[in-house]
Design an enzyme around this catalytic site. Structure first.
Site, PDB file in Angstrom:
ATOM      1  CG  ASP A 178      87.210  58.573  38.143  1.00  0.00           C
ATOM      2  OD1 ASP A 178      87.895  59.315  37.983  1.00  0.00           O
ATOM      3  OD2 ASP A 178      86.514  57.847  37.266  1.00  0.00           O
ATOM      4  CG  ASP A 218      88.560  65.007  35.395  1.00  0.00           C
ATOM      5  OD1 ASP A 218      88.945  63.961  34.855  1.00  0.00           O
ATOM      6  OD2 ASP A 218      89.278  65.920  34.906  1.00  0.00           O
TER       7      ASP A 218
END
Length: 296
Positions: free
Chosen positions: A214, A216
């Protein structure tokens, strides 16, 4: 000092529980290992892949029981050394700090920034002092081989990058994430330090594949990413990582012998304590680590 730093090349893999179900891994068994530094995260899975010995260590224990700050990094690295591992492939889930590194990208790390503060970071200490070189904290030879394998598997990748290692277990604030981006870090995670430092002290080649799950919290779309979406990426990444291990292990047979970068001789000229002042108890505790360098 002996120059026979390594014989047969043995790959050790440190990663999550989803990685050890590798196609073609035979003669498997879980082995309990006790070290002078306590117990590692779990038993270690030993097996053979394409006729080559392979060792797997679940970093957080099976079922992900141990948080990053409580990992016994010294025991983990020592246990791999005890079982004959010469090359370590560290596989880690990370967050991306760069727009061009979306979820699903694998980054073959070449640098770290260590911001951890609650961990034992060296095998050495009072009674036996050593300072290993860490300008190049991962093995470039092993990294090149990993990148070559990722290319053959057509896995999205970046050959170089800086891994920001935070203490955790909480994730970053937006201010911290923005700061790390300003430092030109590529990814952020919680596990590869002091792992890389200890592998160097133990005279083992070490390379990291950082798997992006993902963005941050700096990213404006971060809060819109569902847990289900992240889990899908994690599962897909685990499958790609298994494929990487399956393809990489046989290639190591073509790269026998001491590492030209010096990973297998890292303690040459690193031990500072004069022989007459070396603590016998510490020497005994570190006998596996120092036996090549000190001819013990």
């Amino acid at each position: 000092m002996s120059d026979d730093a390594v014989g047969e090349t043995v790959l050790g893999v440190i990663g999550g529980s989803g990685l050890y179900d590798i196609d073609g891994l035979e003669n498997t068994r879980w082995v309990k290992v006790t070290t002078p530094f306590g117990d590692p995260s779990d038993e270690l899975l030993t097996g053979e892949l394409a006729g080559r010995k392979l060792i797997f260590l679940p970093r957080h224990g099976r079922g992900h029981r141990i948080p990053p700050s409580e990992l016994n990094f010294r025991a983990n690295i020592h246990a791999l050394k005890q079982l004959g591992v010469t090359e370590i492939l560290s596989v880690s889930a990370v967050g991306s700090l760069k727009e061009h590194l979306p979820p699903g990208t694998f980054v073959v790390i070449d640098q770290f920034i260590d911001r951890t503060f609650a961990r034992e970071k060296s095998f050495f200490g009072s009674g036996l002092v050593a300072h290993v070189a860490l300008g190049h904290p991962v093995c470039g030879r092993l990294g090149d081989l990993i990148e070559e394998t990722l290319a053959e598997l057509d896995i999205p990748r970046q050959r170089r990058g800086t891994y920001m290692v935070m203490e955790g277990p909480q994730f970053s604030t937006i201010a911290e994430s923005t700061l790390y981006r300003g430092w030109d870090c590529d990814v952020i995670g919680m596990t590869n330090m002091p792992e890389a430092k200890l592998a160097r002290e133990a005279e083992m080649c070490y390379a990291t594949v950082a798997m992006v799950t993902d963005y941050d919290c700096w990213h404006e779309e971060h809060d819109h990413v569902s847990v289900d979406a992240v889990i899908r990426v994690v599962v897909a990444n685990a499958g790609k990582a298994r494929a990487l291990v399956s393809a990489l292990a046989p290639k190591l047979a073509l790269h026998e012998g001491p590492c030209a970068q010096g990973c297998h001789t890292a303690l040459d000229n690193a031990i500072m304590t004069a022989p007459a002042h070396r603590d016998p108890a510490i020497l005994e505790k570190l006998s596996l680590i120092v036996k090549r360098a000190l001819g013990r």
